[in-house]
Design an enzyme around this catalytic site. Sequence first.
Site, PDB file in Angstrom:
ATOM      1  N   ASP A  85       5.167   0.709  12.019  1.00 34.95           N
ATOM      2  CA  ASP A  85       3.938   0.066  11.534  1.00 34.95           C
ATOM      3  C   ASP A  85       3.826  -1.406  11.959  1.00 34.95           C
ATOM      4  OD1 ASP A  85       3.143   2.401  10.411  1.00 34.95           O
ATOM      5  OD2 ASP A  85       3.438   1.813   8.329  1.00 34.95           O
ATOM      6  N   CYS A 109      -4.700  12.576  13.365  1.00 36.75           N
ATOM      7  CA  CYS A 109      -5.344  11.274  13.318  1.00 36.75           C
ATOM      8  C   CYS A 109      -5.057  10.544  14.612  1.00 36.75           C
ATOM      9  CB  CYS A 109      -4.919  10.469  12.102  1.00 36.75           C
ATOM     10  SG  CYS A 109      -3.337   9.713  12.302  1.00 36.75           S
ATOM     11  N   ARG A 143      -8.483  -0.366   5.486  1.00 44.58           N
ATOM     12  CA  ARG A 143      -7.705   0.646   4.762  1.00 44.58           C
ATOM     13  C   ARG A 143      -6.383   0.054   4.266  1.00 44.58           C
ATOM     14  NH1 ARG A 143      -5.996   4.849   8.510  1.00 44.58           N
ATOM     15  NH2 ARG A 143      -4.588   5.067   6.782  1.00 44.58           N
ATOM     16  N   ARG A 176      -4.310  10.641   4.903  1.00 39.55           N
ATOM     17  CA  ARG A 176      -3.227  11.606   5.024  1.00 39.55           C
ATOM     18  C   ARG A 176      -2.269  11.609   3.830  1.00 39.55           C
ATOM     19  NH1 ARG A 176       0.206  14.252   8.472  1.00 39.55           N
ATOM     20  NH2 ARG A 176       2.245  13.699   7.736  1.00 39.55           N
ATOM     21  N   ARG A 191       0.311  14.787  13.199  1.00 35.15           N
ATOM     22  CA  ARG A 191       1.259  14.402  12.139  1.00 35.15           C
ATOM     23  C   ARG A 191       1.471  15.610  11.242  1.00 35.15           C
ATOM     24  NH1 ARG A 191      -0.618   8.403  10.295  1.00 35.15           N
ATOM     25  NH2 ARG A 191       1.265   8.516   9.041  1.00 35.15           N
ATOM     26  N   LYS A 204       0.840  -1.216   0.000  1.00 28.65           N
ATOM     27  CA  LYS A 204       0.000   0.000   0.000  1.00 28.65           C
ATOM     28  C   LYS A 204       0.868   1.257   0.000  1.00 28.65           C
ATOM     29  CE  LYS A 204      -1.673   1.602   4.133  1.00 28.65           C
ATOM     30  NZ  LYS A 204      -1.435   3.041   4.359  1.00 28.65           N
ATOM     31  N   ASN A 205       1.871   1.276   0.885  1.00 29.04           N
ATOM     32  CA  ASN A 205       2.653   2.505   1.038  1.00 29.04           C
ATOM     33  C   ASN A 205       3.620   2.749  -0.117  1.00 29.04           C
ATOM     34  OD1 ASN A 205       1.289   2.977   3.357  1.00 29.04           O
ATOM     35  ND2 ASN A 205       3.003   2.589   4.747  1.00 29.04           N
TER      36      ASN A 205
HETATM   37  C1  UD1 Z   1       4.605   6.918   6.341  1.00 27.78           C
HETATM   38  C2  UD1 Z   1       3.715   5.701   6.213  1.00 27.78           C
HETATM   39  C3  UD1 Z   1       3.236   5.249   7.584  1.00 27.78           C
HETATM   40  C4  UD1 Z   1       4.433   5.040   8.505  1.00 27.78           C
HETATM   41  C5  UD1 Z   1       5.321   6.261   8.534  1.00 27.78           C
HETATM   42  C6  UD1 Z   1       6.609   6.057   9.323  1.00 27.78           C
HETATM   43  C7  UD1 Z   1       2.708   6.011   4.047  1.00 27.78           C
HETATM   44  C8  UD1 Z   1       1.481   6.294   3.262  1.00 27.78           C
HETATM   45  N1  UD1 Z   1       2.596   6.040   5.364  1.00 27.78           N
HETATM   46  O1  UD1 Z   1       3.800   7.951   6.905  1.00 27.78           O
HETATM   47  O2  UD1 Z   1       2.515   4.044   7.421  1.00 27.78           O
HETATM   48  O3  UD1 Z   1       3.951   4.796   9.823  1.00 27.78           O
HETATM   49  O4  UD1 Z   1       5.709   6.624   7.193  1.00 27.78           O
HETATM   50  O5  UD1 Z   1       7.321   4.969   8.803  1.00 27.78           O
HETATM   51  O6  UD1 Z   1       3.743   5.713   3.497  1.00 27.78           O
HETATM   52  N2  UD1 Z   1       6.930  14.594  10.664  1.00 27.78           N
HETATM   53  C9  UD1 Z   1       7.078  15.929  10.979  1.00 27.78           C
HETATM   54  N3  UD1 Z   1       6.942  16.854   9.976  1.00 27.78           N
HETATM   55  C10 UD1 Z   1       6.679  16.492   8.685  1.00 27.78           C
HETATM   56  C11 UD1 Z   1       6.532  15.120   8.377  1.00 27.78           C
HETATM   57  C12 UD1 Z   1       6.673  14.194   9.391  1.00 27.78           C
HETATM   58  O7  UD1 Z   1       7.321  16.296  12.140  1.00 27.78           O
HETATM   59  O8  UD1 Z   1       6.560  17.371   7.832  1.00 27.78           O
HETATM   60  C13 UD1 Z   1       7.088  13.586  11.738  1.00 27.78           C
HETATM   61  C14 UD1 Z   1       5.823  12.752  11.955  1.00 27.78           C
HETATM   62  O9  UD1 Z   1       4.931  13.405  12.837  1.00 27.78           O
HETATM   63  C15 UD1 Z   1       6.411  11.490  12.547  1.00 27.78           C
HETATM   64  C16 UD1 Z   1       7.734  11.332  11.767  1.00 27.78           C
HETATM   65  O10 UD1 Z   1       8.040  12.637  11.303  1.00 27.78           O
HETATM   66  O11 UD1 Z   1       6.682  11.675  13.898  1.00 27.78           O
HETATM   67  C17 UD1 Z   1       7.695  10.370  10.617  1.00 27.78           C
HETATM   68  O12 UD1 Z   1       6.609  10.709   9.768  1.00 27.78           O
HETATM   69  P1  UD1 Z   1       6.604  10.345   8.209  1.00 27.78           P
HETATM   70  O13 UD1 Z   1       7.775   9.478   7.915  1.00 27.78           O
HETATM   71  O14 UD1 Z   1       6.445  11.596   7.436  1.00 27.78           O
HETATM   72  O15 UD1 Z   1       5.288   9.508   8.081  1.00 27.78           O
HETATM   73  P2  UD1 Z   1       4.284   9.461   6.852  1.00 27.78           P
HETATM   74  O16 UD1 Z   1       5.017   9.700   5.582  1.00 27.78           O
HETATM   75  O17 UD1 Z   1       3.097  10.280   7.164  1.00 27.78           O
END
Ligand code: UD1
Length: 417
Positions: free
Chosen positions: A305, A117, A397, A93, A122, A22-23
């Site tokens: 995850d 969420c 999902r 998201r 996030r 999915k990701n």
């Molecule tokens: C992706 C995955 C999700 C997984 C996560 C971490 C997808 C669709 N989802 O989510 O399943 O749990 O990676 O492996 O691929 N953060 C910030 N600022 C930002 C972006 C992120 O502070 O602009 C923080 C987040 O709050 C979190 C950390 O960075 O604490 C990691 O987040 P991120 O790697 O961005 O997660 P996603 O891409 O949303």
Amino acid sequence: MDKFVIEGGVPLCGELEIKPAKNAILPCLAASLLTSEEIIFNNSASLNDICSMLSLLDHLGVKIGGNVGGALTLKADNIKSLVAPYDLVRKMRASILVLGPLLARFKKAKVSFPGGCAIGPRPIDQHLKGLESLGAKIDVEEGYIIATTDGLRGGEVVFDKVTVGGTENLLMASILANGKTTIFNAAREPEVVDLGNLLIKMGAKIEGLGTDKIVIEGVKEVKGAIHSPIPDRIEAGTIMAATAITKGKVKLKNCFKENLESPIIKLEEMGFSLNFDGNSITVGSGKEIRSTDITTAPFPGFPTDLQAQFVALLTQAEGTSTVKEEIFESRFMHINELQRMGADIKIEGNIAVVRGKNELKGAEVMASDLRASASLVIAGLVAQGKTVVNRIYHLDRGYERFEERLETLGARIRRVK
Ligand code: UD1
């Protein structure tokens, strides 16, 4: 609302082919916005998150053919809107991933803030900071991000935090920027690499995928491509934990060992035997499950995850284990519910202290997010008596026909409408 009813106590046995990730599929679908030519996906997964992304792309004007769960074709030769509305974005998201490609190709995008969420706030500040480093102007109005540019130019992006989505958005934006972009502290997740490989097939010039420094040389345009997304390491890890907790034996086909090293090491530390044969991994039972300590971290560390699923597994280990969650705040929502099934778990800040071995008892529990749902199902597979997991729309999902797939391995699980 659908729920699962599980009668625990059956060891999972058999073979299962792991689905595409999915990701990996989600960002690759968003990448179709980068070209007017056709992008063909040889396979996909039948998941609500994939449907949400396709609805958003359809709203923007992308022509979509094929079927969810099978091959898909996407063609963005007549984009009608550059606005990703709240109603479509709030469902998922990962919708924020349309921001980079829309801005790069059309110089403008208006995307609703994704909102919080169940696993804590996030933010997307790193995505926005990165795009600004490439010359984008970012305004926020009435809950929308309005990004404009008169043409992105290469730059240096230094992420303060490793972000999967942020790295993906920046990759998609920078391939069409004028000049060279360097992303420092980039995410090394296999799904980022998979997106990068698709972009390279489309004609992008990218080096350093899978490392924390990615260098992109911008090109004027990119073209169509054919892609097969990588297997889902999180689905594989979930089935491994389910097999392990029931002391069963399952051969997982279509999974890449190198993407699962941390969970494999932890299973081995717990005393499980694993066998590897090409792209297959067989998980066999340990005599007695040993406790271990886990800390989640960006790839190649232990994936956040899989944290919830492994907490469920560790309730059946002899001795005390600790599980430290380093990626997301409030990602311990499954623990209250596991306690209701008899688990002895205490939360100390971002550490869950799991005392085993405790016999779990079936109970009515509530799923709070995607991976928490999987954790409760795993606990239900070993619990005495009947477990009812409510609100499994979260699970739908990210896991395709989860109950049917577990049933093929012998689990007594059914969906009740
Ligand atoms: C992706 C995955 C999700 C997984 C996560 C971490 C997808 C669709 N989802 O989510 O399943 O749990 O990676 O492996 O691929 N953060 C910030 N600022 C930002 C972006 C992120 O502070 O602009 C923080 C987040 O709050 C979190 C950390 O960075 O604490 C990691 O987040 P991120 O790697 O961005 O997660 P996603 O891409 O949303």
